[in-house]
Scaffold this active site. Structure first.
Site, PDB file in Angstrom:
ATOM      1  N   HIS A 137      -8.732  -7.584  12.738  1.00 57.43           N
ATOM      2  CA  HIS A 137      -8.094  -8.701  12.038  1.00 57.43           C
ATOM      3  C   HIS A 137      -8.884 -10.002  12.169  1.00 57.43           C
ATOM      4  O   HIS A 137      -8.331 -11.092  12.051  1.00 57.43           O
ATOM      5  CB  HIS A 137      -6.665  -8.908  12.554  1.00 57.43           C
ATOM      6  CG  HIS A 137      -5.698  -7.869  12.081  1.00 57.43           C
ATOM      7  ND1 HIS A 137      -5.730  -6.559  12.512  1.00 57.43           N
ATOM      8  CD2 HIS A 137      -4.671  -7.938  11.182  1.00 57.43           C
ATOM      9  CE1 HIS A 137      -4.773  -5.870  11.920  1.00 57.43           C
ATOM     10  NE2 HIS A 137      -4.116  -6.675  11.105  1.00 57.43           N
ATOM     11  N   ARG A 157       0.857  -1.191   0.000  1.00 59.73           N
ATOM     12  CA  ARG A 157       0.000   0.000   0.000  1.00 59.73           C
ATOM     13  C   ARG A 157       0.889   1.235   0.000  1.00 59.73           C
ATOM     14  O   ARG A 157       1.880   1.284   0.738  1.00 59.73           O
ATOM     15  CB  ARG A 157      -0.892   0.055   1.239  1.00 59.73           C
ATOM     16  CG  ARG A 157      -1.829  -1.112   1.450  1.00 59.73           C
ATOM     17  CD  ARG A 157      -2.552  -0.939   2.789  1.00 59.73           C
ATOM     18  NE  ARG A 157      -3.243  -2.140   3.209  1.00 59.73           N
ATOM     19  CZ  ARG A 157      -3.514  -2.447   4.485  1.00 59.73           C
ATOM     20  NH1 ARG A 157      -3.121  -1.614   5.445  1.00 59.73           N
ATOM     21  NH2 ARG A 157      -4.160  -3.549   4.783  1.00 59.73           N
ATOM     22  N   HIS A 172      -2.713 -11.128   9.031  1.00 56.04           N
ATOM     23  CA  HIS A 172      -1.621 -10.282   8.564  1.00 56.04           C
ATOM     24  C   HIS A 172      -0.317 -10.975   8.908  1.00 56.04           C
ATOM     25  O   HIS A 172      -0.079 -11.368  10.050  1.00 56.04           O
ATOM     26  CB  HIS A 172      -1.706  -8.916   9.253  1.00 56.04           C
ATOM     27  CG  HIS A 172      -0.461  -8.091   9.133  1.00 56.04           C
ATOM     28  ND1 HIS A 172      -0.394  -6.971   8.340  1.00 56.04           N
ATOM     29  CD2 HIS A 172       0.774  -8.209   9.725  1.00 56.04           C
ATOM     30  CE1 HIS A 172       0.812  -6.435   8.441  1.00 56.04           C
ATOM     31  NE2 HIS A 172       1.534  -7.168   9.262  1.00 56.04           N
ATOM     32  N   ASP A 214      -1.756  -9.707   3.714  1.00 53.75           N
ATOM     33  CA  ASP A 214      -2.950 -10.144   4.420  1.00 53.75           C
ATOM     34  C   ASP A 214      -3.483 -11.377   3.711  1.00 53.75           C
ATOM     35  O   ASP A 214      -3.699 -11.351   2.494  1.00 53.75           O
ATOM     36  CB  ASP A 214      -4.016  -9.044   4.437  1.00 53.75           C
ATOM     37  CG  ASP A 214      -3.623  -7.858   5.313  1.00 53.75           C
ATOM     38  OD1 ASP A 214      -2.659  -7.990   6.102  1.00 53.75           O
ATOM     39  OD2 ASP A 214      -4.274  -6.802   5.204  1.00 53.75           O
ATOM     40  N   TYR A 238      -7.178  -9.900  17.355  1.00 55.12           N
ATOM     41  CA  TYR A 238      -6.449  -8.639  17.311  1.00 55.12           C
ATOM     42  C   TYR A 238      -7.343  -7.626  16.610  1.00 55.12           C
ATOM     43  O   TYR A 238      -8.026  -7.963  15.638  1.00 55.12           O
ATOM     44  CB  TYR A 238      -5.129  -8.810  16.550  1.00 55.12           C
ATOM     45  CG  TYR A 238      -4.244  -7.592  16.593  1.00 55.12           C
ATOM     46  CD1 TYR A 238      -3.436  -7.339  17.702  1.00 55.12           C
ATOM     47  CD2 TYR A 238      -4.220  -6.688  15.532  1.00 55.12           C
ATOM     48  CE1 TYR A 238      -2.625  -6.212  17.749  1.00 55.12           C
ATOM     49  CE2 TYR A 238      -3.406  -5.562  15.574  1.00 55.12           C
ATOM     50  CZ  TYR A 238      -2.621  -5.327  16.683  1.00 55.12           C
ATOM     51  OH  TYR A 238      -1.825  -4.202  16.738  1.00 55.12           O
ATOM     52  N   ASP A 274     -11.041 -11.036  10.025  1.00 61.82           N
ATOM     53  CA  ASP A 274     -11.393 -11.580   8.717  1.00 61.82           C
ATOM     54  C   ASP A 274     -10.164 -11.886   7.851  1.00 61.82           C
ATOM     55  O   ASP A 274     -10.284 -12.183   6.666  1.00 61.82           O
ATOM     56  CB  ASP A 274     -12.329 -10.631   7.963  1.00 61.82           C
ATOM     57  CG  ASP A 274     -11.712  -9.267   7.710  1.00 61.82           C
ATOM     58  OD1 ASP A 274     -10.612  -8.988   8.246  1.00 61.82           O
ATOM     59  OD2 ASP A 274     -12.328  -8.459   6.977  1.00 61.82           O
ATOM     60  N   HIS A 275      -8.973 -11.818   8.446  1.00 66.79           N
ATOM     61  CA  HIS A 275      -7.761 -12.147   7.697  1.00 66.79           C
ATOM     62  C   HIS A 275      -6.611 -12.349   8.678  1.00 66.79           C
ATOM     63  O   HIS A 275      -6.735 -12.047   9.867  1.00 66.79           O
ATOM     64  CB  HIS A 275      -7.394 -11.031   6.699  1.00 66.79           C
ATOM     65  CG  HIS A 275      -6.940  -9.766   7.350  1.00 66.79           C
ATOM     66  ND1 HIS A 275      -7.829  -8.802   7.833  1.00 66.79           N
ATOM     67  CD2 HIS A 275      -5.686  -9.285   7.620  1.00 66.79           C
ATOM     68  CE1 HIS A 275      -7.149  -7.800   8.362  1.00 66.79           C
ATOM     69  NE2 HIS A 275      -5.857  -8.063   8.246  1.00 66.79           N
ATOM     70  N   HIS A 317       2.875  -2.633   5.451  1.00 63.50           N
ATOM     71  CA  HIS A 317       2.372  -2.694   4.069  1.00 63.50           C
ATOM     72  C   HIS A 317       3.038  -1.647   3.185  1.00 63.50           C
ATOM     73  O   HIS A 317       3.209  -1.863   1.981  1.00 63.50           O
ATOM     74  CB  HIS A 317       0.849  -2.510   4.042  1.00 63.50           C
ATOM     75  CG  HIS A 317       0.086  -3.706   4.494  1.00 63.50           C
ATOM     76  ND1 HIS A 317      -0.147  -4.786   3.672  1.00 63.50           N
ATOM     77  CD2 HIS A 317      -0.520  -3.989   5.680  1.00 63.50           C
ATOM     78  CE1 HIS A 317      -0.856  -5.689   4.318  1.00 63.50           C
ATOM     79  NE2 HIS A 317      -1.096  -5.230   5.550  1.00 63.50           N
TER      80      HIS A 317
END
Length: 246
Positions: A225, A171, A230, A194, A222, A227-228, A187
């Site tokens: 987080h 990003r 990192h 992710d 966390y 749904d994924h 990122h």
């Protein structure tokens, strides 16, 4: 055939064999589109070829080990090579030779990315694409992404070759801020991915990531987080996925 003629023929055959043997032992074992190793590597070796090897085996050094990509074949590199060899059914002696390189070539695309990940899925977020606007140069971003993808490839294999999808890679600083980040997080360096899986739980991903060379792991429990997972290749260790007991 006269004795002299027979001697000449024998000498010619011997000379031809020596030329063939010399060619076989000095020529590269493989002409890969990305990178080819031309010598066997073991403890004590140094050089760019060692660094190239480290990039590809860093995900196999063991629990909580995040090896440096420094071009020096030390104990951690030997252990990573042994882990890679064992994972792919090779003789696990910690020495990188023809069989180890052949397996790496099988896993490596022409642009040096691992077989199951690509630059196309890890480049700029927020719809921008590319590698500019981060916390380091675009070239360094790509180098970092390559290192992260090879560790993700190790993680994928450790999970029984269950597919993993990258939902966010590099990003720009502006993009990172727009999605609630600090604008200077992992990122923005290209060091973070992710991940989600279609057939494997997030906690299984997070748990196994501890063995795949990632310094940063954040998952369910966390903040933001759930749904994924990192993962990143920072130096040191920062892990938190409380729902998963991490």
């Amino acid at each position: 055939m006269s004795r002299m003629r027979a001697s000449l023929v024998a000498a010619l055959v011997t000379l031809t064999s020596l030329v063939a043997l010399t060619t076989a032992t000095t020529a590269p074992a493989h002409a890969d589109e990305c990178y080819s190793w031309t010598r066997t590597l073991s403890s004590g070796a140094t050089g760019d070829d060692v660094a190239q090897l480290q990039v590809r085996v860093a995900g196999w050094a063991g629990y909580g080990v995040n090896i440096a990509i420094d071009g020096s074949y030390g104990a951690q590199t030997a252990e990573a090579v042994r882990g890679f060899q064992a994972a792919y059914g090779l003789s696990a002696d910690g020495v990188a030779g023809a069989a180890t390189y052949a397996k790496i070539y099988e896993l490596q695309d022409a642009d040096c990315t691992p077989l199951h990940f690509s630059y196309a899925e890890v480049d700029g977020g927020c719809g921008a694409g590319g590698y500019s606007g981060g916390s380091v140069s675009a070239a360094t971003v790509q180098q970092n992404l390559l290192r992260a993808m090879w560790r993700a490839e190790a993680l994928r294999h450790r999970l029984g070759d269950q597919p993993l999808t990258v939902t966010s890679g590099f990003r720009s600083q502006a993009c990172d801020r727009s999605v609630g980040g600090s604008g200077t997080g992992q990122h923005t360096y290209g060091t973070a991915l992710d991940l989600v899986g279609s057939s494997v739980s997030l906690c299984t991903i997070a748990g196994n990531a501890r063995y795949a060379g990632f310094g940063g792991i954040y998952g369910p429990g966390y903040p933001d987080h759930d749904d994924h997972v990192h993962v990143d290749i920072r130096a040191g260790r920062s892990w938190s996925a409380p729902t998963c007991g991490i």
